[in-house]
Every structure is written in C-alpha cells, then in structure tokens.
Design an enzyme around this catalytic site. Sequence first.
Site: not given
Length: 490
Positions: A267, A341
């Site tokens: 990020k 996920r």
Amino acid sequence: MDIEFVTASAVVSEKCVEALVVVEGAVLAGRAGQLDGLSGGAITRALAAGRFTGAKDQVLDLQAPVGIDAARLVLIGAGKADGLSDIGVEHAAAQAYGAVKTSGLATLRLVLPDTLRAPRAALGVRLAAYRFDRYKTKEPQEKKPSITRTQVVVDDVDAALAAFAPLAALADAVAFARDLVSEPANILYPAEFARRAKALESLGLEVEILGEAEMSRLGMGALLGVGQGSRRDSQLVVIQWKGAGKAKPIAFVGKGVCFDTGGISIKPAEGMEDMKWDMGGAAAVAGLMHVLAARKAKVNVVGILGLVENMPDGNAQRPGDIVTTMSGQTVEVINTDAEGRLVLADALWYCQDRFKPRFMVDLATLTGAIIVALGNDFAGLFSNNDELAANLLDAATSEDEMLWRLPLPPKYEKGLESLAADLKNTGPRPGGSITAALFIQKFVGGLPWAHLDIASTAWKKPSSVPTIPDGATGFGVRLLNRLVAENYEG
Ligand code: BES
Ligand code: MN
Ligand code: ZN
C-alpha cells in the site's frame, strides 16, 4: 466511570454538575422543578430569555446558579418528547457528559424527562467516556476528563439497576472491542490478540487457539499464505458460549488482520497507519462473545477470529501464487492486498465444517470500495438469506449501527475466474465490494450467511456521534448483541 442511580429525595446536595435533559415544550417537573425553585426561577428565566427550546443538540450552560450547590447547571435539548428514542436518550446524556467532562468537577448528576430511561442515559455516558489513553504520558491534568461519577435520578433504584446490568455488560464489551482496535500492531499482533481472547475464559467462555502447525494440518493454505511474510505467527481463535444446552449454535467470524501493509502488493505510505484497525471484524466478534457471556445469554454461539499480519518479506506470498484452501478450492492470488477474503475463506469453511451452525455472519474491514459506496455511516450487508438480512437490518436500526444491503449477482462471479486456478482473489475494480462478497460466498458451504463489510464504520475520525469518541467505534458489538437478543435467545 462509576454509575449510580438515586431517587430525587435521596439526592445529597454537593458541588457537582447538574444536567437536565429537556424535551421541547416541557414543563419543569420533578427534580427539574425543584432546581428551578431552589435557584429562584433561574431555569425558567434562562428558558424565557434565549433561544434554547429543547431542540435536539441544543446546550445551555448556567454557571454557579445562586441557591443550589451545583457548580454548573447544564440543559441539554433532546427534541420532541414523543419521538425520543433510546438512542436519543443516549445521545443527550453523552452530550451532557461531553459539555462538562473537563470542567474540573467529579460528579455529573443527570435528570431526565422520563426517569424510566435512566439506564439508557447511563449507557450513553459510559460509551461517551471511553478513552484510549494508555500511551499518553504527558497529558496535562486539565485536559483529562474530571468526571468520574455519574448519578442518574430515578424513581425506583432497584429497577434501574436491574435494567442497567445488561447495558453495563454491553458498554464493557464495546470498550473491550475499541481497545483491541486502538492498540497499535507492535503491541497487538495475532498471538497477543489470542491471549486477550483467552482471558475471556474468566467470563465462562471456552477459548481454543490454533497455531500454524494445526492450521497447516487442516489445510488452511489461504489464511496461512497471508501470514507467511510475517515474523508473527498466524492464529485461529475459536470462542464458544454455551448458554442453551445442546441447541445448534449460531456463528460469527471476524477478519483479524492485525496489520495490513498490503504485502508484496504494498500500500502507499499515506494513511497506512490506519491498517492497524484491519482487525475490527475480529474485535467485534470478540466483543460480542464478551457481552453474551457477561449477561449469560440463553443461546449457543461460536465466535471465530482469523488472526494474521500481512507483511512484505522474503518469505511473503507473491502475486500469481496459487494456494489451496481448506475447502479444496484453489485460489490464484492476483493481489496480495486482497488478503481479508483469503483469511475468511478458511475461517468460514472451518466454522461450517466443524460446527454445522444455523447460520454464519462474518464481519470484515474488507474493501476500500465500501467507503466509496456508502460513506462512513453505513456498513455493507450482503446475504444469501432474506430472513437473516432482515433481522440484521432491524437490529442495525435499533442500535444505530446502520447497514445497507447490496446485491450478490451471480453474473459478477465471472470477474473471479482464473486462468490457472478455481478462483482468483480479485475481480475488476468496479463493484469491488460485491466481488469480494461473492468470493467469500464460495466458502460458506451453502449455509445461511451474511457478510458485513465494516471498512466504512470500524473507525471514525472525526466522529459526529456523541456516544462514539474519535477513533475505534466498536462497530458491530451492539448490532450483533441485539440480533442475538431479539431473535435467537430462549
Ligand atoms: N483492509 C483493506 C480494506 C480497507 C481499506 C479497510 C480502507 C479499511 C480502510 C483490504 O485488505 C484491502 O486492501 N482491500 C483492497 C482490495 C483490492 C486489492 C481488491 C482495497 O480495498 O483496495
Ligand atoms: Mn489489504
Ligand atoms: Zn485488509
């Protein structure tokens, strides 16, 4: 914060803050009338003179009124009497606390238009008084809150105490969840989170901790793949509350990414510190188990926390790696930043495989896209079951932890097709929260299930809600507690 309930006749006059919650057009009765009389009509004059009408969010502050011992007399508007909700009472009480918390006075005495609402007012003050100040070593005394005791005026002390007990448990649980979310990742890594969950055994919960070896034996390649770049071991925590004999449990599963750098798909630096709260889903589940045990809920509940740290490292997983989940489905990891996920895939599969619950609800700070879609006042709700979804929406409204339901269109599953594996972990950018939910749905074994994407609500800065100080909200604890209490107990 100490909470006390007292009757008007038992009030001892002392130097304190006296706060009156006032509804529009109300006559000053009870304790409020008494104070007006003692002060020679000071409240009546203040009301007549200015624009304070009792409308919601209005505050009128009288300093050292003559004739009464209170050093401050604060009037808080709560809006129309007939529309006054429990949340409205909590907010008014929280605003009273907010107006005088650093006044230098120690006691806040609250007078409500309806004394039956005293337990709610006490909850509002408890939630508003939450602070995460563990690492502030130089805060000047005058910036620290001085109010340490709140007295709420009631007609029946015993009834108020009884009604407040489950709300006190709720306030404790929300504070527990907020602490977990607020802790930085150098302090709260997976094993430390697991230790804090284990400590809940003192409330009567059963807590198991599975380490990497155990998860590897179970075939949890997706969860372990996320954690493999971290020096900190991944953990799966299984918490059980058995309040209803042999009944089938209901289950809650939380994403607990103690820090999300993005991994090799790293990020940007700007705002990355926010990713310490990427375990907000797991914190909400831990908070739920805390309140259920503390109030001895008559229900069987399983809480599962998938705890990992997502780091870039020589051993980290790479974009393009293919992992095998516990379900047997293989996943091509296109973007290592879509890690939540992967964690949930194995945690949910494990949950349905071991416990065969009536339903599963997962909570996860899953996608930045949900913030774009809904802003910061709603979390996303996805579900394959209309009844469960309706129950969640009702609970959300009652607790003012709002949800908005979004679709699970089968057509969008195309976006998750991989050339080399059964699935890939990311789809196209548009509808990113939806493809994330569709991915998770592949791991619920056909059970009734709901997914709450709380990336939008786990953290509020600045917060505009009086019962939520800036920072960790504890979002989910209230909502899930209400869901269980209203639908699955007894
Ligand atoms: N933890 C983030 C989602 C997030 C973003 C939570 C902002 C709170 C605030 C999640 O793991 C993530 O990185 N999601 C990616 C998914 C993308 C790579 C498909 C995102 O939202 O950008
Ligand atoms: Mn991520
Ligand atoms: Zn994440």
